[in-house]
Design a protein around this motif. Structure first.
Motif, PDB file in Angstrom:
ATOM      1  N   ILE A   1      23.466-102.574  16.607  1.00  0.00           N
ATOM      2  CA  ILE A   1      22.345-101.718  16.789  1.00  0.00           C
ATOM      3  C   ILE A   1      21.073-102.237  17.046  1.00  0.00           C
ATOM      4  O   ILE A   1      19.991-101.410  17.422  1.00  0.00           O
ATOM      5  N   ASN A   2      21.073-103.443  17.510  1.00  0.00           N
ATOM      6  CA  ASN A   2      19.836-104.084  18.217  1.00  0.00           C
ATOM      7  C   ASN A   2      19.836-103.925  19.633  1.00  0.00           C
ATOM      8  O   ASN A   2      19.458-104.609  20.392  1.00  0.00           O
ATOM      9  N   ARG A   3      20.227-102.589  20.046  1.00  0.00           N
ATOM     10  CA  ARG A   3      20.252-102.386  21.546  1.00  0.00           C
ATOM     11  C   ARG A   3      18.830-101.550  21.779  1.00  0.00           C
ATOM     12  O   ARG A   3      18.514-100.990  20.969  1.00  0.00           O
TER      13      ARG A   3
ATOM     14  N   ASP B   1      21.086 -96.389  23.789  1.00  0.00           N
ATOM     15  CA  ASP B   1      22.697 -96.010  23.738  1.00  0.00           C
ATOM     16  C   ASP B   1      23.203 -96.087  25.115  1.00  0.00           C
ATOM     17  O   ASP B   1      24.627 -96.185  25.026  1.00  0.00           O
ATOM     18  N   SER B   2      22.562 -96.261  26.365  1.00  0.00           N
ATOM     19  CA  SER B   2      23.340 -96.258  27.600  1.00  0.00           C
ATOM     20  C   SER B   2      23.752 -97.775  27.634  1.00  0.00           C
ATOM     21  O   SER B   2      24.889 -98.091  28.390  1.00  0.00           O
ATOM     22  N   GLU B   3      23.520 -98.848  26.673  1.00  0.00           N
ATOM     23  CA  GLU B   3      24.248-100.275  26.805  1.00  0.00           C
ATOM     24  C   GLU B   3      25.658 -99.740  26.168  1.00  0.00           C
ATOM     25  O   GLU B   3      26.496-101.006  26.486  1.00  0.00           O
ATOM     26  N   ILE B   4      25.945 -98.952  25.182  1.00  0.00           N
ATOM     27  CA  ILE B   4      27.242 -99.035  24.599  1.00  0.00           C
ATOM     28  C   ILE B   4      28.357 -98.742  25.600  1.00  0.00           C
ATOM     29  O   ILE B   4      29.452 -98.906  25.307  1.00  0.00           O
ATOM     30  N   PHE B   5      27.955 -98.267  26.786  1.00  0.00           N
ATOM     31  CA  PHE B   5      29.036 -97.779  27.840  1.00  0.00           C
ATOM     32  C   PHE B   5      29.354 -99.022  28.583  1.00  0.00           C
ATOM     33  O   PHE B   5      30.306 -98.901  29.577  1.00  0.00           O
ATOM     34  N   ASN B   6      28.629-100.117  28.469  1.00  0.00           N
ATOM     35  CA  ASN B   6      28.822-101.558  29.367  1.00  0.00           C
ATOM     36  C   ASN B   6      29.591-102.483  28.485  1.00  0.00           C
ATOM     37  O   ASN B   6      29.728-103.633  29.130  1.00  0.00           O
TER      38      ASN B   6
ATOM     39  N   ARG C   1      18.889 -94.199  20.435  1.00  0.00           N
ATOM     40  CA  ARG C   1      19.528 -95.465  20.065  1.00  0.00           C
ATOM     41  C   ARG C   1      20.189 -95.072  18.780  1.00  0.00           C
ATOM     42  O   ARG C   1      19.604 -94.298  17.824  1.00  0.00           O
ATOM     43  N   CYS C   2      21.534 -95.288  18.545  1.00  0.00           N
ATOM     44  CA  CYS C   2      22.426 -95.337  17.376  1.00  0.00           C
ATOM     45  C   CYS C   2      22.436 -93.619  17.185  1.00  0.00           C
ATOM     46  O   CYS C   2      22.173 -93.036  16.065  1.00  0.00           O
ATOM     47  N   ASN C   3      22.527 -92.973  18.162  1.00  0.00           N
ATOM     48  CA  ASN C   3      22.661 -91.303  18.130  1.00  0.00           C
ATOM     49  C   ASN C   3      21.490 -90.603  17.697  1.00  0.00           C
ATOM     50  O   ASN C   3      21.384 -89.177  17.796  1.00  0.00           O
ATOM     51  N   GLU C   4      20.407 -91.207  17.687  1.00  0.00           N
ATOM     52  CA  GLU C   4      18.981 -90.833  17.225  1.00  0.00           C
ATOM     53  C   GLU C   4      18.195 -90.995  18.320  1.00  0.00           C
ATOM     54  O   GLU C   4      18.030 -91.855  19.062  1.00  0.00           O
TER      55      GLU C   4
END
Length: 174
Positions: free
Chosen positions: A59-61, A64-69, A156-159
């Protein structure tokens, strides 16, 4: 009853008792992973276009684009369940992608390593948006809209990213 019938009855009894004991022991010490994932779709949503990854999405990203990597995430559903879903003690993060255009990420907390869960997920359209309805053993239920992957840098985190605070699954982060 002849000797042959007695032997078969004994073998059958041993198999049944062993199976029963295996499932009882599996409740205390996870020997066989029984966690499953079921995905349903409705309103012209094609289940073949659904992909679900299991990984660790901090959650410290920045956004949200980071989750695809995440190179360590494993695919647990690609149009059908592949049997690779596994729940561990602590945070179990999932990334649901539809048609390579929409996504949602959610986290489930497991308090016992030996528990296994049934993940019942349904994707549907409502008012020109795609929603994920989740009903997960252990009492976790939610209905949330999917986000556009093209908008992931703004979330971030869907928000939507807020400079002063962020929100994750309805809980304010400080």
């Amino acid at each position: 009853m002849n000797n042959k019938a007695k032997k078969w009855l004994l073998i059958l009894s041993i198999i049944l008792i062993s199976t029963f004991l295996l499932f009882k022991i599996n409740q205390r010490i996870k020997i066989i992973e029984l966690t499953s994932i079921n995905v349903e779709t409705e309103n012209q949503i094609d289940v073949e276009k659904v992909k679900i990854y299991q990984g660790y999405y901090t959650i410290n990203r920045e956004n949200d684009s980071e989750i695809f990597n995440d190179k360590f995430a494993k695919i647990v559903f690609d149009g059908k369940a592949n049997g690779k879903i596994k729940t561990d003690y602590g945070e179990n993060d999932f990334l649901v992608i539809y048609d390579n255009k929409y996504y949602i990420q959610f986290r489930q907390i497991c308090t016992n390593h030996n528990d296994y869960y049934e993940y019942n997920l349904k994707l549907y359209k409502k008012a020109n948006e795609i929603y994920l309805s989740a009903d997960i053993d252990g009492g976790m239920k939610f209905d949330k809209p999917l986000n556009l992957i093209s908008e992931a840098k703004k979330l971030r985190c869907n928000e939507k990213i807020d400079i002063e605070k962020g929100i994750y699954n309805g809980i304010e982060l400080k």
